[in-house]
Scaffold this motif. Structure first.
Motif, PDB file in Angstrom:
ATOM      1  N   ALA A   1       0.838  -1.200   0.000  1.00 22.34           N
ATOM      2  CA  ALA A   1       0.000   0.000   0.000  1.00 22.34           C
ATOM      3  C   ALA A   1       0.873   1.249   0.000  1.00 22.34           C
ATOM      4  N   ARG A   2       0.228   2.348  -0.317  1.00 20.70           N
ATOM      5  CA  ARG A   2       0.862   3.653  -0.125  1.00 20.70           C
ATOM      6  C   ARG A   2      -0.148   4.557   0.564  1.00 20.70           C
ATOM      7  N   HIS A   3       0.327   5.638   1.128  1.00 26.36           N
ATOM      8  CA  HIS A   3      -0.590   6.488   1.881  1.00 26.36           C
ATOM      9  C   HIS A   3      -0.180   7.948   1.765  1.00 26.36           C
ATOM     10  N   ILE A   4      -1.147   8.785   2.112  1.00 19.83           N
ATOM     11  CA  ILE A   4      -0.914  10.222   2.225  1.00 19.83           C
ATOM     12  C   ILE A   4      -1.287  10.601   3.648  1.00 19.83           C
ATOM     13  N   LEU A   5      -0.338  11.149   4.382  1.00 11.32           N
ATOM     14  CA  LEU A   5      -0.552  11.523   5.776  1.00 11.32           C
ATOM     15  C   LEU A   5      -0.675  13.040   5.881  1.00 11.32           C
TER      16      LEU A   5
ATOM     17  N   GLY B   1       0.307   9.172  -6.352  1.00 13.55           N
ATOM     18  CA  GLY B   1       1.718   9.380  -6.066  1.00 13.55           C
ATOM     19  C   GLY B   1       2.102  10.846  -6.071  1.00 13.55           C
ATOM     20  N   GLN B   2       1.577  11.604  -7.007  1.00 11.55           N
ATOM     21  CA  GLN B   2       1.891  13.031  -7.074  1.00 11.55           C
ATOM     22  C   GLN B   2       1.339  13.773  -5.859  1.00 11.55           C
ATOM     23  N   LEU B   3       0.124  13.411  -5.436  1.00 10.35           N
ATOM     24  CA  LEU B   3      -0.442  14.044  -4.243  1.00 10.35           C
ATOM     25  C   LEU B   3       0.381  13.699  -3.002  1.00 10.35           C
ATOM     26  N   ALA B   4       0.831  12.447  -2.911  1.00 11.64           N
ATOM     27  CA  ALA B   4       1.635  12.038  -1.758  1.00 11.64           C
ATOM     28  C   ALA B   4       2.933  12.831  -1.705  1.00 11.64           C
ATOM     29  N   THR B   5       3.592  12.969  -2.849  1.00 12.41           N
ATOM     30  CA  THR B   5       4.842  13.728  -2.896  1.00 12.41           C
ATOM     31  C   THR B   5       4.620  15.179  -2.495  1.00 12.41           C
ATOM     32  N   LYS B   6       3.480  15.721  -2.897  1.00  9.75           N
ATOM     33  CA  LYS B   6       3.192  17.139  -2.645  1.00  9.75           C
ATOM     34  C   LYS B   6       2.662  17.400  -1.240  1.00  9.75           C
ATOM     35  N   LEU B   7       1.801  16.491  -0.729  1.00  8.68           N
ATOM     36  CA  LEU B   7       1.045  16.817   0.477  1.00  8.68           C
ATOM     37  C   LEU B   7       1.399  15.995   1.718  1.00  8.68           C
TER      38      LEU B   7
ATOM     39  N   SER C   1       8.136   8.202   3.394  1.00  9.16           N
ATOM     40  CA  SER C   1       7.546   7.672   2.161  1.00  9.16           C
ATOM     41  C   SER C   1       7.103   8.738   1.176  1.00  9.16           C
ATOM     42  N   ALA C   2       6.997   9.970   1.601  1.00  9.76           N
ATOM     43  CA  ALA C   2       6.359  10.980   0.747  1.00  9.76           C
ATOM     44  C   ALA C   2       7.228  11.402  -0.431  1.00  9.76           C
ATOM     45  N   LYS C   3       8.406  11.906  -0.158  1.00  7.89           N
ATOM     46  CA  LYS C   3       9.205  12.518  -1.215  1.00  7.89           C
ATOM     47  C   LYS C   3       9.882  11.483  -2.107  1.00  7.89           C
ATOM     48  N   GLN C   4      10.366  10.389  -1.484  1.00  6.23           N
ATOM     49  CA  GLN C   4      11.181   9.456  -2.251  1.00  6.23           C
ATOM     50  C   GLN C   4      10.363   8.590  -3.203  1.00  6.23           C
ATOM     51  N   ASN C   5       9.187   8.137  -2.756  1.00 11.62           N
ATOM     52  CA  ASN C   5       8.493   7.136  -3.567  1.00 11.62           C
ATOM     53  C   ASN C   5       6.984   7.322  -3.594  1.00 11.62           C
TER      54      ASN C   5
END
Length: 301
Positions: free
Chosen positions: A159-163, A184-190, A196-200
């Motif tokens: 799984a992946r997540h956005i916190l 993935g783009q939202l996770a990197t941004k938000l 886990s956010a910036k790298q992958n």
């Protein structure tokens, strides 16, 4: 598994030698659990290495000190490790002699600590005598056959997540995902998860139940692959939006892969059994704040 180079090992031993005499509670590594006591040695097997005011220090004393060290340091050649440990033991004996001359062994608090150390040693010796004989290869194999062999492995989730910090932010993320935004783009941004956010793009990889907080696992395990959570998931870290990428059952672990884990489980069970047996042989009375005996209660073991 990482190994330690001879040069680094020698440097580590030198550091230990230069800083050995400190309170054991601060510096000593715990000794391996439930190890068998060394067999009695003859004079040739246990030669005299030094004496301090007539108190002998023999090879077995050095071996006992060596047993408390990390495994990688115990693998150093004897010509390196024995002289360093011998010097440490000589230093210890010298300090003990000086402390006795100063009368510190007569101080009530020191006597109490010495008594406590003796009691701890006796307790550890009893537990070792009870548990060590049970830690056989056959016992490990029997535990493996009962609890692992021919059984499916643990469920795993990818799984992946956005916190985010607030429920409102999480709901806004879900709204954007429903509108077609890239997870993935939202996770990197938000996402506020630095791991886990910036790298992958929020990817957590494959994980088992015990790897995650219960609330997070329960939410992820209830979802189907290639879906994202329709309501925010709250944990102590904040609010999560989860996307499950896949599910699988891990292969049955091998005996070699679980051997250390099984030994630790057998040690725990053995200690619990030994404590229960010891309690069954004594009378325990507990007292309330008024000094009167409390009603007997069933043992919690």
């Amino acid at each position: 598994m990482r190994t330690i180079s001879p040069a680094k090992a020698v440097a580590t031993m030198a550091l230990l030698a230069s800083s050995f005499i400190v309170p054991p509670a601060l510096a000593a590594s715990p000794a391996p659990a439930a190890t068998k006591p060394a067999a009695p040695a003859t004079a040739d097997q246990n030669p005299l290495l030094a004496s301090v005011n007539g108190q002998d220090i023999r090879l077995n004393d050095v071996r006992q000190a060596m047993a408390t060290m990390p495994e990688q340091l115990r693998k150093l050649p004897d010509n390196i490790i024995v002289p360093i440990l011998l010097n440490q033991l000589v230093d210890q004996r010298a300090i003990q002699v000086a402390a006795a001359k100063a009368g510190l062994d007569k101080q009530p608090d020191v006597q109490q600590q010495m008594q406590q150390a003796a009691q701890n040693a006796l307790q550890n010796a009893y537990l070792s005598a009870q548990v060590a004989p049970t830690l056989t290869d056959d016992a490990v194999k029997a535990y493996y056959d009962k609890n692992y062999a021919n059984k499916p492995g643990a469920e795993e989730i990818h799984a992946r997540h956005i916190l985010v910090q607030t429920e409102a932010e999480a709901n806004d993320v879900i709204k954007q995902l429903k509108a077609g935004a890239d997870f993935g783009q939202l996770a990197t941004k938000l996402s506020k998860d630095p791991g886990s956010a910036k790298q992958n793009g929020g990817d957590l990889g494959w994980f088992k139940k015990g790897d995650m907080l219960p609330t997070f696992w329960d939410a992820a395990s209830a979802m189907q692959p290639n879906t994202f959570s329709q309501t925010p998931v709250h944990t102590q870290y904040g609010w999560h939006v989860i996307q499950v990428l896949g599910k699988r059952t891990a292969p049955t672990p091998t005996l070699d892969a679980t051997r250390d884990q099984i030994r630790q489980k057998l040690i725990q069970e053995g200690v619990q059994k030994a404590v229960s047996n010891a309690l069954a042989q004594v009378k325990v009375v507990r007292y309330g704040p008024d000094g009167k005996p409390l009603p007997e209660q069933p043992a919690a073991h």
